[in-house]
Design an enzyme around this catalytic site. Structure first.
Site, PDB file in Angstrom:
ATOM      1  N   LYS A 152     -13.971   0.490   5.853  1.00 17.41           N
ATOM      2  CA  LYS A 152     -12.968  -0.411   5.283  1.00 17.41           C
ATOM      3  C   LYS A 152     -13.269  -1.870   5.639  1.00 17.41           C
ATOM      4  O   LYS A 152     -13.268  -2.761   4.789  1.00 17.41           O
ATOM      5  CB  LYS A 152     -11.578  -0.009   5.798  1.00 17.41           C
ATOM      6  N   VAL A 156       0.822  -1.205   0.000  1.00 16.40           N
ATOM      7  CA  VAL A 156       0.000   0.000   0.000  1.00 16.40           C
ATOM      8  C   VAL A 156       0.860   1.260   0.000  1.00 16.40           C
ATOM      9  O   VAL A 156       0.618   2.190  -0.774  1.00 16.40           O
ATOM     10  CB  VAL A 156      -0.967  -0.015   1.208  1.00 16.40           C
ATOM     11  N   TYR A 205     -17.250 -15.538  -7.969  1.00 17.63           N
ATOM     12  CA  TYR A 205     -16.657 -16.795  -8.423  1.00 17.63           C
ATOM     13  C   TYR A 205     -16.357 -17.733  -7.255  1.00 17.63           C
ATOM     14  O   TYR A 205     -15.602 -17.367  -6.351  1.00 17.63           O
ATOM     15  CB  TYR A 205     -15.359 -16.529  -9.194  1.00 17.63           C
ATOM     16  N   CYS A 237      -5.574  -9.733   3.427  1.00 19.07           N
ATOM     17  CA  CYS A 237      -6.598  -8.837   3.976  1.00 19.07           C
ATOM     18  C   CYS A 237      -7.915  -9.481   4.385  1.00 19.07           C
ATOM     19  O   CYS A 237      -8.335  -9.307   5.524  1.00 19.07           O
ATOM     20  CB  CYS A 237      -6.821  -7.690   3.020  1.00 19.07           C
ATOM     21  N   GLU A 240      -4.419  -6.146  -4.814  1.00 22.87           N
ATOM     22  CA  GLU A 240      -3.107  -6.537  -5.313  1.00 22.87           C
ATOM     23  C   GLU A 240      -3.277  -7.063  -6.736  1.00 22.87           C
ATOM     24  O   GLU A 240      -4.288  -7.669  -7.066  1.00 22.87           O
ATOM     25  CB  GLU A 240      -2.487  -7.602  -4.412  1.00 22.87           C
ATOM     26  N   THR A 281      -5.367  -0.457   7.456  1.00 22.80           N
ATOM     27  CA  THR A 281      -6.691  -0.910   7.877  1.00 22.80           C
ATOM     28  C   THR A 281      -6.679  -1.093   9.391  1.00 22.80           C
ATOM     29  O   THR A 281      -5.946  -1.946   9.905  1.00 22.80           O
ATOM     30  CB  THR A 281      -7.027  -2.249   7.180  1.00 22.80           C
TER      31      THR A 281
HETATM   32  N1  LIG Z   1      -1.983  -5.355   0.603  1.00 23.66           N
HETATM   33  C1  LIG Z   1      -3.114  -4.831   0.197  1.00 23.66           C
HETATM   34  O1  LIG Z   1      -3.592  -5.152  -0.894  1.00 23.66           O
HETATM   35  C2  LIG Z   1      -3.873  -3.845   1.020  1.00 23.66           C
HETATM   36  C3  LIG Z   1      -3.517  -3.579   2.333  1.00 23.66           C
HETATM   37  N2  LIG Z   1      -4.242  -2.688   3.086  1.00 23.66           N
HETATM   38  C4  LIG Z   1      -3.831  -2.368   4.445  1.00 23.66           C
HETATM   39  O2  LIG Z   1      -2.687  -1.513   4.378  1.00 23.66           O
HETATM   40  C5  LIG Z   1      -1.793  -1.784   5.453  1.00 23.66           C
HETATM   41  C6  LIG Z   1      -0.414  -2.125   4.910  1.00 23.66           C
HETATM   42  O3  LIG Z   1      -0.520  -3.345   4.198  1.00 23.66           O
HETATM   43  P1  LIG Z   1       0.637  -3.837   3.222  1.00 23.66           P
HETATM   44  O4  LIG Z   1       1.129  -2.698   2.427  1.00 23.66           O
HETATM   45  O5  LIG Z   1       0.122  -5.042   2.540  1.00 23.66           O
HETATM   46  O6  LIG Z   1       1.759  -4.255   4.283  1.00 23.66           O
HETATM   47  P2  LIG Z   1       3.283  -4.667   4.038  1.00 23.66           P
HETATM   48  O7  LIG Z   1       3.604  -5.630   5.081  1.00 23.66           O
HETATM   49  O8  LIG Z   1       3.475  -5.014   2.593  1.00 23.66           O
HETATM   50  O9  LIG Z   1       4.082  -3.308   4.289  1.00 23.66           O
HETATM   51  C7  LIG Z   1       4.181  -2.665   5.517  1.00 23.66           C
HETATM   52  C8  LIG Z   1       5.565  -2.013   5.593  1.00 23.66           C
HETATM   53  O10 LIG Z   1       5.639  -1.171   6.730  1.00 23.66           O
HETATM   54  C9  LIG Z   1       6.961  -1.214   7.246  1.00 23.66           C
HETATM   55  N3  LIG Z   1       6.945  -0.684   8.616  1.00 23.66           N
HETATM   56  C10 LIG Z   1       6.475  -1.265   9.741  1.00 23.66           C
HETATM   57  N4  LIG Z   1       6.573  -0.425  10.782  1.00 23.66           N
HETATM   58  C11 LIG Z   1       7.107   0.717  10.311  1.00 23.66           C
HETATM   59  C12 LIG Z   1       7.430   1.979  10.902  1.00 23.66           C
HETATM   60  N5  LIG Z   1       7.188   2.232  12.186  1.00 23.66           N
HETATM   61  N6  LIG Z   1       7.982   2.926  10.112  1.00 23.66           N
HETATM   62  C13 LIG Z   1       8.203   2.687   8.807  1.00 23.66           C
HETATM   63  N7  LIG Z   1       7.906   1.532   8.193  1.00 23.66           N
HETATM   64  C14 LIG Z   1       7.363   0.559   8.945  1.00 23.66           C
HETATM   65  C15 LIG Z   1       7.345  -2.663   7.100  1.00 23.66           C
HETATM   66  O11 LIG Z   1       8.739  -2.840   7.117  1.00 23.66           O
HETATM   67  C16 LIG Z   1       6.720  -3.003   5.738  1.00 23.66           C
HETATM   68  O12 LIG Z   1       7.632  -2.798   4.682  1.00 23.66           O
HETATM   69  C17 LIG Z   1      -2.463  -2.894   6.259  1.00 23.66           C
HETATM   70  O13 LIG Z   1      -3.200  -2.323   7.301  1.00 23.66           O
HETATM   71  C18 LIG Z   1      -3.378  -3.554   5.263  1.00 23.66           C
HETATM   72  O14 LIG Z   1      -4.481  -4.164   5.879  1.00 23.66           O
HETATM   73  C19 LIG Z   1      -5.299  -2.010   2.566  1.00 23.66           C
HETATM   74  C20 LIG Z   1      -5.685  -2.216   1.260  1.00 23.66           C
HETATM   75  C21 LIG Z   1      -5.003  -3.139   0.382  1.00 23.66           C
HETATM   76  O1  LIG Z   2      -7.989  -4.660   2.078  1.00 24.78           O
HETATM   77  C1  LIG Z   2      -7.316  -5.155   1.208  1.00 24.78           C
HETATM   78  O2  LIG Z   2      -6.146  -5.447   1.333  1.00 24.78           O
HETATM   79  C2  LIG Z   2      -7.892  -5.473  -0.122  1.00 24.78           C
HETATM   80  O3  LIG Z   2      -8.475  -6.794  -0.044  1.00 24.78           O
HETATM   81  C3  LIG Z   2      -9.026  -7.257  -1.270  1.00 24.78           C
HETATM   82  O4  LIG Z   2      -8.023  -7.314  -2.284  1.00 24.78           O
HETATM   83  P1  LIG Z   2      -6.995  -8.529  -2.442  1.00 24.78           P
HETATM   84  O5  LIG Z   2      -6.863  -9.251  -1.139  1.00 24.78           O
HETATM   85  O6  LIG Z   2      -5.788  -7.948  -3.076  1.00 24.78           O
HETATM   86  O7  LIG Z   2      -7.599  -9.537  -3.499  1.00 24.78           O
HETATM   87  P2  LIG Z   2      -9.055  -9.892  -4.057  1.00 24.78           P
HETATM   88  O8  LIG Z   2      -9.042  -9.738  -5.515  1.00 24.78           O
HETATM   89  O9  LIG Z   2     -10.112  -9.204  -3.319  1.00 24.78           O
HETATM   90  O10 LIG Z   2      -9.129 -11.447  -3.736  1.00 24.78           O
HETATM   91  C4  LIG Z   2      -9.144 -11.927  -2.404  1.00 24.78           C
HETATM   92  C5  LIG Z   2      -9.372 -13.420  -2.395  1.00 24.78           C
HETATM   93  O11 LIG Z   2     -10.705 -13.730  -2.785  1.00 24.78           O
HETATM   94  C6  LIG Z   2     -10.706 -14.713  -3.810  1.00 24.78           C
HETATM   95  N1  LIG Z   2     -11.861 -14.482  -4.702  1.00 24.78           N
HETATM   96  C7  LIG Z   2     -12.091 -13.265  -5.227  1.00 24.78           C
HETATM   97  C8  LIG Z   2     -13.182 -13.044  -6.034  1.00 24.78           C
HETATM   98  C9  LIG Z   2     -14.074 -14.086  -6.313  1.00 24.78           C
HETATM   99  O12 LIG Z   2     -15.096 -13.949  -7.032  1.00 24.78           O
HETATM  100  N2  LIG Z   2     -13.819 -15.300  -5.774  1.00 24.78           N
HETATM  101  C10 LIG Z   2     -12.731 -15.537  -4.968  1.00 24.78           C
HETATM  102  O13 LIG Z   2     -12.540 -16.670  -4.491  1.00 24.78           O
HETATM  103  C11 LIG Z   2      -9.372 -14.529  -4.514  1.00 24.78           C
HETATM  104  O14 LIG Z   2      -9.004 -15.693  -5.198  1.00 24.78           O
HETATM  105  C12 LIG Z   2      -8.462 -14.200  -3.347  1.00 24.78           C
HETATM  106  O15 LIG Z   2      -8.006 -15.364  -2.726  1.00 24.78           O
HETATM  107  C13 LIG Z   2     -10.112  -6.280  -1.721  1.00 24.78           C
HETATM  108  O16 LIG Z   2     -10.639  -6.718  -2.977  1.00 24.78           O
HETATM  109  C14 LIG Z   2      -9.565  -4.876  -1.851  1.00 24.78           C
HETATM  110  O17 LIG Z   2     -10.604  -3.975  -2.205  1.00 24.78           O
HETATM  111  C15 LIG Z   2      -8.957  -4.468  -0.509  1.00 24.78           C
HETATM  112  O18 LIG Z   2      -8.373  -3.179  -0.598  1.00 24.78           O
END
Ligand SMILES: NC(=O)C1=CN([C@@H]2O[C@H](COP(=O)(O)OP(=O)(O)OC[C@H]3O[C@@H](n4cnc5c(N)ncnc54)[C@H](O)[C@@H]3O)[C@@H](O)[C@H]2O)C=CC1
Ligand SMILES: O=C(O)[C@H]1O[C@H](OP(=O)(O)OP(=O)(O)OC[C@H]2O[C@@H](n3ccc(=O)[nH]c3=O)[C@H](O)[C@@H]2O)[C@H](O)[C@@H](O)[C@@H]1O
Length: 438
Positions: A210, A11, A257, A266, A158, A121
């Site tokens: 969220k 993110v 699906y 997430c 992602e 989140t």
């Molecule tokens: N991965 C996704 O698709 C999504 C994630 N989120 C939310 O966003 C947040 C971040 O998720 P990701 O990016 O997947 O996590 P991530 O684990 O990929 O990245 C988090 C980063 O923060 C760094 N970090 C930790 N503590 C720190 C600090 N005090 N100062 C500076 N850097 C620090 C870590 O080293 C790591 O590189 C979570 O709350 C997640 O639920 C929301 C939407 C989509």
């Molecule tokens: O909070 C988050 O991190 C994110 O979580 C999900 O995104 P993501 O986890 O990247 O992937 P998705 O495309 O949502 O898929 C999640 C899981 O559901 C499964 N899935 C998805 C769609 C579907 O129809 N059926 C199904 O089994 C996927 O295979 C996967 O394992 C949400 O879609 C994002 O909007 C949100 O920001």
């Protein structure tokens, strides 16, 4: 605008790159020196389509920089985004230690107005904790500095992260002050194409929005998975049912699906954290409990099918697995259903060779030598008793079925993603089992 992004993971890095892309001066902080070193050398630590080019382009233009220095990071941005991880704690609640640490760092080094924007989140009420942590640090320094707190949850997926950030369905802003709301409006103006996408609300509602979104999506998936399992018992076809219900605009085709259960960083953690929040307030979210149970069962579904075919003892059996990542277009292995499938097969004595276009590197960190890895889909099939499919990568959609048949010991496919038409597969001479398909 001068922006700092704290946390350079999925993110944080996407947020930083996209905000730099529209002309902002962005500094990304991470405490992981290897991550920052990779980013400074023009590499990116994750696989995300389009991100590497965007990072390079903006780094070359000096609009996007990377640091491990907390002091420099706090000094740089008037806007401080918090985008650190909120992993599940032991009791299923969101572990806020990284968010609070990031907040403390801001309080420790700020020397003028800051707009602190939480993108991680986080459970309802976290903004208050962040505010309190910053205020405490300021008090310890004997300072009284003004700052605002905004909740701006991220909805990107992602694998489609850049597209989702650059062209969002909506941008949720939870803010209590007019100054903060105005700054956020200005910041997001370049991302509003032809209509207003900003939905402004109070901070607590933004935090809950969220979790509500992810819980609703997870619920849809568990619903479809359960329905698919019922369709199998009734000799109905879930794909036809999916089309039949998806046509209703109140339901829609997206995210309908069935498969091998939802994974990723997430849905599992957010559903669990929301249940935990409710429990802390004396409420049991019964529906979400069922969503989790259905998902746990669905992750076993493919192995159960294998077991029905070969019996519970799989000693001496060898299986090919296509797909390791929790979904296509990412190398993320967090809570990937492939891990449950592999565990299930190995526990019954089988051996596995897996192929994934990009996630093998990540998978090796978790699975090591417990399975073998193939360099391409066909190489995974050699000597296998059956092919299992766990991730719907595009390259699996139209494979050379003759070649598959030639390599497998018997023409048998367990498809956890419903990639092929069952009737066509039967014509090709395959024994084909999918999820809820007839
Ligand atoms: N991965 C996704 O698709 C999504 C994630 N989120 C939310 O966003 C947040 C971040 O998720 P990701 O990016 O997947 O996590 P991530 O684990 O990929 O990245 C988090 C980063 O923060 C760094 N970090 C930790 N503590 C720190 C600090 N005090 N100062 C500076 N850097 C620090 C870590 O080293 C790591 O590189 C979570 O709350 C997640 O639920 C929301 C939407 C989509
Ligand atoms: O909070 C988050 O991190 C994110 O979580 C999900 O995104 P993501 O986890 O990247 O992937 P998705 O495309 O949502 O898929 C999640 C899981 O559901 C499964 N899935 C998805 C769609 C579907 O129809 N059926 C199904 O089994 C996927 O295979 C996967 O394992 C949400 O879609 C994002 O909007 C949100 O920001």
């Amino acid at each position: 605008m001068k922006i700092t992004v704290v946390g350079s993971g999925y993110v944080g890095l996407v947020t930083g790159a996209c905000l730099a892309e529209v002309g902002n001066d962005v500094l990304c902080l991470d405490l992981d020196p290897r991550k920052i070193a990779t980013l400074r050398e023009g590499g990116i630590p994750i696989y995300e389509p389009g991100l590497e080019d965007m990072v390079r382009r903006n780094a070359a233009a000096a609009r996007l920089r990377f640091t491990t220095s907390v002091e420099e990071a706090v000094e740089h941005g008037t806007i401080q985004f918090i985008a650190v991880g909120t992993p599940p704690g032991e009791d299923g609640s969101a572990d806020l230690q990284y968010v609070v640490a990031a907040a403390r760092n801001i309080g420790r080094y700020m020397d003028g107005y800051k707009l602190v924007v939480d993108k991680s989140t986080v459970p309802v009420g976290t903004a208050d904790r962040v505010r309190a942590a910053i205020a405490e640090e300021l008090t310890a320094r004997g300072l009284k500095l003004h700052f605002d707190m905004v909740s701006n949850p991220e909805f990107l997926k992602e694998g489609a992260a850049i597209e989702d950030f650059m062209r969002p369905d909506r941008i949720v802003i939870g803010a209590d002050s007019e100054q903060a709301r105005d700054t956020m409006r200005q910041l997001y103006r370049p991302f509003q194409r032809n209509h207003e996408r900003l939905i402004v609300m109070d901070v607590r509602s933004a935090e809950l929005t969220k979790y509500a979104a992810n819980a609703m999506l997870a619920t849809r998936i568990s619903f479809m998975n359960e329905l698919a399992n019922l369709a199998e018992l009734l000799d109905a076809d879930i794909e036809q049912v999916r089309q039949g219900i998806g046509a209703d605009p109140r339901i829609g085709y997206h995210f309908l699906y069935p498969g091998v259960g939802y994974g990723g960083s997430c849905f599992p953690k957010d559903v669990s954290a929301l249940r935990r929040t409710a429990a802390e307030h004396g409420m049991e979210m019964q529906l979400l409990g069922a969503v989790e149970q259905v998902n746990a069962l669905q992750k076993q579904r493919l192995v159960n099918k294998v077991e029905r075919h070969f019996g519970a003892d799989l000693c001496g059996r060898h299986f090919a697995l296509w797909g390791l990542a929790f979904k296509p277009n990412t190398d993320d292995m967090r809570e990937a259903p492939s891990l449950d499938i592999i565990d299930g097969l190995l526990a019954r004595g089988a051996t596995v060779t897996a192929y994934d276009p990009v996630a093998i590197h990540e998978a090796k960190k978790l699975l090591g030598e417990r399975i073998r890895y193939a360099a391409n889909p066909m190489a995974a099939l050699d000597g296998a008793d059956a092919l299992l499919i766990a991730t719907e990568w595009k390259e699996f959609r139209s494979p050379d079925f003759e070649a598959i048949r030639a390599k497998l010991r018997q023409p048998l496919i367990f498809d956890g993603r419903n990639l092929y038409e069952p009737a066509a597969m039967r014509e090709l001479g395959f024994d084909y089992e999918a999820i809820g398909r007839r």
